[in-house]
Every structure is written in C-alpha cells, then in structure tokens.
Scaffold this motif. Sequence first.
Motif, PDB file in Angstrom:
ATOM      1  N   TRP A  76       0.820  -1.206   0.000  1.00 10.74           N
ATOM      2  CA  TRP A  76       0.000   0.000   0.000  1.00 10.74           C
ATOM      3  C   TRP A  76       0.857   1.260   0.000  1.00 10.74           C
ATOM      4  CZ3 TRP A  76      -3.393  -2.402   4.343  1.00 10.74           C
ATOM      5  CH2 TRP A  76      -4.304  -3.302   3.766  1.00 10.74           C
ATOM      6  N   ARG A  77       1.952   1.230   0.761  1.00  9.89           N
ATOM      7  CA  ARG A  77       2.860   2.383   0.779  1.00  9.89           C
ATOM      8  C   ARG A  77       3.455   2.626  -0.601  1.00  9.89           C
ATOM      9  NH1 ARG A  77       5.933   0.817   6.237  1.00  9.89           N
ATOM     10  NH2 ARG A  77       4.605   1.921   7.705  1.00  9.89           N
ATOM     11  N   ARG A  78       3.895   1.547  -1.246  1.00 12.50           N
ATOM     12  CA  ARG A  78       4.465   1.699  -2.589  1.00 12.50           C
ATOM     13  C   ARG A  78       3.431   2.259  -3.553  1.00 12.50           C
ATOM     14  NH1 ARG A  78       6.782  -3.196  -1.246  1.00 12.50           N
ATOM     15  NH2 ARG A  78       5.240  -4.353  -2.408  1.00 12.50           N
ATOM     16  N   ALA A  79       2.206   1.769  -3.458  1.00 15.26           N
ATOM     17  CA  ALA A  79       1.145   2.252  -4.344  1.00 15.26           C
ATOM     18  C   ALA A  79       0.851   3.728  -4.086  1.00 15.26           C
ATOM     19  CB  ALA A  79      -0.123   1.419  -4.166  1.00 15.26           C
ATOM     20  N   ASP A  80       0.802   4.134  -2.817  1.00 11.80           N
ATOM     21  CA  ASP A  80       0.577   5.545  -2.485  1.00 11.80           C
ATOM     22  C   ASP A  80       1.697   6.417  -3.012  1.00 11.80           C
ATOM     23  OD1 ASP A  80      -1.794   4.947  -1.205  1.00 11.80           O
ATOM     24  OD2 ASP A  80      -0.948   5.079   0.827  1.00 11.80           O
ATOM     25  N   LEU A  81       2.919   5.959  -2.860  1.00 12.42           N
ATOM     26  CA  LEU A  81       4.081   6.704  -3.323  1.00 12.42           C
ATOM     27  C   LEU A  81       4.049   6.845  -4.842  1.00 12.42           C
ATOM     28  CD1 LEU A  81       6.759   7.936  -2.276  1.00 12.42           C
ATOM     29  CD2 LEU A  81       7.808   5.711  -2.691  1.00 12.42           C
ATOM     30  N   GLU A  82       3.757   5.762  -5.521  1.00  9.33           N
ATOM     31  CA  GLU A  82       3.692   5.796  -6.981  1.00  9.33           C
ATOM     32  C   GLU A  82       2.554   6.702  -7.454  1.00  9.33           C
ATOM     33  OE1 GLU A  82       3.223   2.724 -10.741  1.00  9.33           O
ATOM     34  OE2 GLU A  82       3.989   1.989  -8.822  1.00  9.33           O
ATOM     35  N   ARG A  83       1.424   6.623  -6.787  1.00  6.42           N
ATOM     36  CA  ARG A  83       0.278   7.456  -7.158  1.00  6.42           C
ATOM     37  C   ARG A  83       0.611   8.944  -6.989  1.00  6.42           C
ATOM     38  NH1 ARG A  83      -3.220   4.283  -5.590  1.00  6.42           N
ATOM     39  NH2 ARG A  83      -2.979   4.571  -3.356  1.00  6.42           N
ATOM     40  N   ALA A  84       1.259   9.288  -5.880  1.00  5.56           N
ATOM     41  CA  ALA A  84       1.630  10.687  -5.637  1.00  5.56           C
ATOM     42  C   ALA A  84       2.613  11.172  -6.694  1.00  5.56           C
ATOM     43  CB  ALA A  84       2.228  10.832  -4.243  1.00  5.56           C
ATOM     44  N   TYR A  85       3.585  10.345  -7.045  1.00  6.55           N
ATOM     45  CA  TYR A  85       4.562  10.712  -8.064  1.00  6.55           C
ATOM     46  C   TYR A  85       3.879  10.939  -9.409  1.00  6.55           C
ATOM     47  CZ  TYR A  85       8.415  10.156 -11.392  1.00  6.55           C
ATOM     48  OH  TYR A  85       9.297  10.330 -12.428  1.00  6.55           O
ATOM     49  N   LEU A  86       2.993  10.029  -9.781  1.00  7.76           N
ATOM     50  CA  LEU A  86       2.307  10.155 -11.065  1.00  7.76           C
ATOM     51  C   LEU A  86       1.371  11.367 -11.090  1.00  7.76           C
ATOM     52  CD1 LEU A  86       1.611   6.391 -11.821  1.00  7.76           C
ATOM     53  CD2 LEU A  86       3.379   7.873 -12.813  1.00  7.76           C
ATOM     54  N   GLU A  87       0.775  11.709  -9.945  1.00  7.36           N
ATOM     55  CA  GLU A  87      -0.062  12.913  -9.878  1.00  7.36           C
ATOM     56  C   GLU A  87       0.769  14.171 -10.116  1.00  7.36           C
ATOM     57  OE1 GLU A  87      -2.114  12.799  -6.121  1.00  7.36           O
ATOM     58  OE2 GLU A  87      -3.375  11.125  -6.747  1.00  7.36           O
ATOM     59  N   VAL A  88       1.953  14.216  -9.536  1.00 11.59           N
ATOM     60  CA  VAL A  88       2.836  15.364  -9.753  1.00 11.59           C
ATOM     61  C   VAL A  88       3.257  15.421 -11.215  1.00 11.59           C
ATOM     62  CG1 VAL A  88       5.127  16.318  -9.219  1.00 11.59           C
ATOM     63  CG2 VAL A  88       3.651  15.516  -7.375  1.00 11.59           C
ATOM     64  N   LEU A 110      12.491   6.703  -5.185  1.00 13.35           N
ATOM     65  CA  LEU A 110      11.507   7.081  -4.167  1.00 13.35           C
ATOM     66  C   LEU A 110      11.250   5.929  -3.201  1.00 13.35           C
ATOM     67  CD1 LEU A 110       8.930   9.094  -6.302  1.00 13.35           C
ATOM     68  CD2 LEU A 110      10.327   9.975  -4.425  1.00 13.35           C
ATOM     69  N   ARG A 111      11.190   4.720  -3.716  1.00 14.02           N
ATOM     70  CA  ARG A 111      10.979   3.558  -2.846  1.00 14.02           C
ATOM     71  C   ARG A 111      12.166   3.367  -1.899  1.00 14.02           C
ATOM     72  NH1 ARG A 111       9.129   0.737  -7.977  1.00 14.02           N
ATOM     73  NH2 ARG A 111       6.915   1.160  -8.007  1.00 14.02           N
ATOM     74  N   ALA A 112      13.373   3.603  -2.402  1.00 18.78           N
ATOM     75  CA  ALA A 112      14.568   3.473  -1.554  1.00 18.78           C
ATOM     76  C   ALA A 112      14.544   4.516  -0.443  1.00 18.78           C
ATOM     77  CB  ALA A 112      15.830   3.605  -2.400  1.00 18.78           C
ATOM     78  N   VAL A 113      14.164   5.744  -0.780  1.00 14.53           N
ATOM     79  CA  VAL A 113      14.075   6.805   0.224  1.00 14.53           C
ATOM     80  C   VAL A 113      12.995   6.458   1.245  1.00 14.53           C
ATOM     81  CG1 VAL A 113      13.433   9.226   0.581  1.00 14.53           C
ATOM     82  CG2 VAL A 113      15.002   8.620  -1.264  1.00 14.53           C
ATOM     83  N   GLU A 114      11.871   5.937   0.771  1.00 13.72           N
ATOM     84  CA  GLU A 114      10.781   5.561   1.674  1.00 13.72           C
ATOM     85  C   GLU A 114      11.235   4.470   2.632  1.00 13.72           C
ATOM     86  OE1 GLU A 114       7.473   3.226   3.120  1.00 13.72           O
ATOM     87  OE2 GLU A 114       8.722   2.532   1.481  1.00 13.72           O
TER      88      GLU A 114
END
Length: 171
Positions: A76-88, A110-114
């Motif tokens: 879920w975290r990865r999906a949220d992160l990817e969604r936020a990136y794609l929105e930007v 981004l996943r590595a930073v997360e």
Amino acid sequence: MSPSGSSLTPLAPFYRAHYPWLVDWLKQRTRGADNAADLAQDTFMRLLIKGVDTAAVASPRAYLSTIARGLLVDQWRRADLERAYLEVLATQPEAVQPSVEERALALEMLRAVERMLRGLAERPREAFLLARLSGLTYQEIGGRLGVSERMVKKYMAQALLHCVQLRDEVA
C-alpha cells in the motif's frame, strides 16, 4: 527431487497446510484482489529465506498473518508513493515529462528513500523531512515539534547517521 516428495523442505507441509487459509485471509483484506496469491507466496518466501523452523511456530495463522500484514502495508505504501509521483507528473507540461525509463528509475529511488525513512524513529524522521523538504531552519522545526533547537540537531544527526549506515550497507 523425487516424486515421493522426500527431498522437499520442511516448509512444504506447513505451506500445504496453511497456504489456502492465507490466500483467503488476504483476499478478505484486499477485497478479493488478484494479488492475494502472490502476497501469500511472498509470505512463505520470507519464512524460507529466514530459515524459520515452522515446527516451532506455536500459532501458525497468527504468525503468517503478521508477516502478510507487513507485506500488505508495504504494498500500500508503494502504491501511495507511486500514485503521488504520477499525480505530480500529470501537472507537468508534456515537454518536460520523463521517459518511461526515467519514471521507473525515479520510482525506484523514491521507494529506496521511503524504506530509509521507514527505518527512522518518528521524531528524527519528522525533523529530517521538515529540514529537507520544507527547508525549515532548526529553530522553526523545534517550534513545530515542541522541542529545543539542540534536540532538533540530535534528531538530524540521528537521521544523517542512519542515511550513512544505509549507504554503507548498499555499497
């Protein structure tokens, strides 16, 4: 491997006994998501990689659900992160849109930073993010967190040490 299965790992009977239950458990939590079987497989892979003695597991369902829950949260975290990136990205003009390869690299970074941030305690993580993303001074961060500037410096030192240790592990 022999047909009788005699060379199967000790995990095999545990897997056969609990895999169907775990898939059903995951389907309930993911609203029947197609990836429930994959998550169940990943759960058992964790056991195999860690070399868990399944005979010593007192409550197999509780143990498996704890591991699977962690995998779900990560997903879920990865999906949220990817969604936020794609929105930007969607807000950017087409001329500056990154290529598919650049997007994949950025998402991996981004996943590595997360993952790195997840390993920090809450306060050092907050201080680090306020300093790096919001550009706040240590005094401003202290005001937001309700701590002294000296404590913010300690938090930042903890965060930076954590980053250096992770970098060294990767290198």
